[in-house]
Design a protein around this motif. Structure first.
Motif, PDB file in Angstrom:
ATOM      1  N   TRP A  18      18.502 -15.933  -1.546  1.00  0.00           N
ATOM      2  CA  TRP A  18      16.974 -15.498  -1.668  1.00  0.00           C
ATOM      3  C   TRP A  18      16.318 -16.109  -0.727  1.00  0.00           C
ATOM      4  O   TRP A  18      15.086 -15.896  -0.532  1.00  0.00           O
ATOM      5  CB  TRP A  18      16.668 -16.112  -3.278  1.00  0.00           C
ATOM      6  N   ALA A  19      16.797 -17.088   0.262  1.00  0.00           N
ATOM      7  CA  ALA A  19      15.996 -17.734   1.108  1.00  0.00           C
ATOM      8  C   ALA A  19      14.877 -18.351   0.728  1.00  0.00           C
ATOM      9  O   ALA A  19      13.695 -18.181   1.467  1.00  0.00           O
ATOM     10  CB  ALA A  19      16.008 -16.691   2.551  1.00  0.00           C
ATOM     11  N   GLU A  20      14.702 -18.933  -0.382  1.00  0.00           N
ATOM     12  CA  GLU A  20      13.502 -19.533  -0.759  1.00  0.00           C
ATOM     13  C   GLU A  20      13.253 -21.099  -0.642  1.00  0.00           C
ATOM     14  O   GLU A  20      12.163 -21.654  -0.768  1.00  0.00           O
ATOM     15  CB  GLU A  20      13.343 -19.008  -2.221  1.00  0.00           C
ATOM     16  N   ARG A  33       0.205  -8.201  -7.315  1.00  0.00           N
ATOM     17  CA  ARG A  33       1.826  -7.627  -6.949  1.00  0.00           C
ATOM     18  C   ARG A  33       1.732  -7.341  -5.457  1.00  0.00           C
ATOM     19  O   ARG A  33       0.835  -6.790  -4.840  1.00  0.00           O
ATOM     20  CB  ARG A  33       2.226  -6.489  -7.879  1.00  0.00           C
ATOM     21  N   ARG A  34       2.659  -7.663  -4.715  1.00  0.00           N
ATOM     22  CA  ARG A  34       2.932  -7.650  -3.231  1.00  0.00           C
ATOM     23  C   ARG A  34       3.944  -6.729  -3.121  1.00  0.00           C
ATOM     24  O   ARG A  34       5.326  -7.289  -3.302  1.00  0.00           O
ATOM     25  CB  ARG A  34       2.983  -8.869  -2.402  1.00  0.00           C
ATOM     26  N   SER A  35       3.912  -5.289  -2.969  1.00  0.00           N
ATOM     27  CA  SER A  35       4.992  -4.579  -2.943  1.00  0.00           C
ATOM     28  C   SER A  35       6.201  -5.112  -1.689  1.00  0.00           C
ATOM     29  O   SER A  35       5.519  -5.355  -0.363  1.00  0.00           O
ATOM     30  CB  SER A  35       4.748  -3.421  -2.703  1.00  0.00           C
ATOM     31  N   SER A  36       7.310  -4.836  -2.056  1.00  0.00           N
ATOM     32  CA  SER A  36       8.379  -5.156  -0.952  1.00  0.00           C
ATOM     33  C   SER A  36       8.144  -6.389  -0.057  1.00  0.00           C
ATOM     34  O   SER A  36       8.495  -6.588   1.255  1.00  0.00           O
ATOM     35  CB  SER A  36       8.624  -3.990  -0.103  1.00  0.00           C
ATOM     36  N   PRO A  76      19.227 -10.198   1.646  1.00  0.00           N
ATOM     37  CA  PRO A  76      20.441 -10.223   2.784  1.00  0.00           C
ATOM     38  C   PRO A  76      20.839  -8.851   2.941  1.00  0.00           C
ATOM     39  O   PRO A  76      21.084  -8.421   4.212  1.00  0.00           O
ATOM     40  CB  PRO A  76      21.364 -11.201   2.395  1.00  0.00           C
ATOM     41  N   ASP A  77      20.979  -7.965   2.049  1.00  0.00           N
ATOM     42  CA  ASP A  77      21.445  -6.441   2.277  1.00  0.00           C
ATOM     43  C   ASP A  77      20.364  -5.435   2.602  1.00  0.00           C
ATOM     44  O   ASP A  77      20.765  -4.340   2.749  1.00  0.00           O
ATOM     45  CB  ASP A  77      22.117  -6.224   0.912  1.00  0.00           C
ATOM     46  N   GLY A  78      19.177  -6.086   2.890  1.00  0.00           N
ATOM     47  CA  GLY A  78      18.320  -5.386   3.692  1.00  0.00           C
ATOM     48  C   GLY A  78      17.150  -4.622   2.428  1.00  0.00           C
ATOM     49  O   GLY A  78      16.400  -4.082   2.973  1.00  0.00           O
ATOM     50  N   ARG A  79      17.616  -4.712   1.135  1.00  0.00           N
ATOM     51  CA  ARG A  79      16.672  -4.315   0.148  1.00  0.00           C
ATOM     52  C   ARG A  79      15.300  -5.164  -0.044  1.00  0.00           C
ATOM     53  O   ARG A  79      15.599  -6.364   0.627  1.00  0.00           O
ATOM     54  CB  ARG A  79      17.374  -4.056  -1.139  1.00  0.00           C
TER      55      ARG A  79
END
Length: 151
Positions: free
Chosen positions: A20-22, A129-132, A137-140
């Motif tokens: 998640w790179a958090e 909410r902040r969309s996207s 890591p898979d690009g989603r």
């Protein structure tokens, strides 16, 4: 302070899934803690204050601004999850924010964060909410949800 930074980073390394790179780097945490508006708390496995030099089971990192506080990070080591450590840390963060004069606390999390149930139980409600916002890591992408809690 350096000892506490070591304890924060030990929890950070154990608690955050790299997918998640958090997780923050040591420098990011250290730089943040150098600001007078940033506060942290450590917890032992019972949710109380750890003994000096003892490992921490969890931590919070918050930032204060006039009338509000933001929960930047909360983390609990995986082996201590589900035992009330996160709840104790969050309760202490809310109490400390109130004492500093905050009227609301905010946080932001990824859409599928398992801590959402705890946040809602503690009085946080979704307010944006902040969309996207988060890239996987898979690009989603996943949305970010902003929560607020009246103190």
């Amino acid at each position: 302070m350096n000892d506490d930074l070591d304890r924060i980073m030990a929890v950070m390394d154990a608690a955050f899934d790299p997918a998640w790179a958090e997780a923050w780097t040591r420098r990011q945490v250290g730089d943040s803690l150098a600001l007078p508006s940033t506060h942290y708390a450590l917890a032992d496995a019972r949710g109380g204050l750890p003994a000096p030099g003892a490992p921490a089971a969890g931590f919070t990192l918050t930032r204060h601004a006039p009338g509000e506080e933001e929960l930047l990070l909360i983390a609990v080591r995986p082996e201590w999850r589900g035992r009330g450590v996160g709840r104790a840390l969050l309760r202490r963060a809310l109490d400390a924010a109130r004492e500093r004069g905050a009227e609301r606390m905010f946080l932001e999390m990824r859409h599928n964060n398992p801590a959402e149930g705890l946040y809602r139980q503690m009085g946080f409600e979704p307010i944006g909410r902040r969309s996207s916002y988060y890239r996987l890591p898979d690009g989603r992408f996943l949305d970010a949800i902003t929560f607020g809690c009246k103190l």
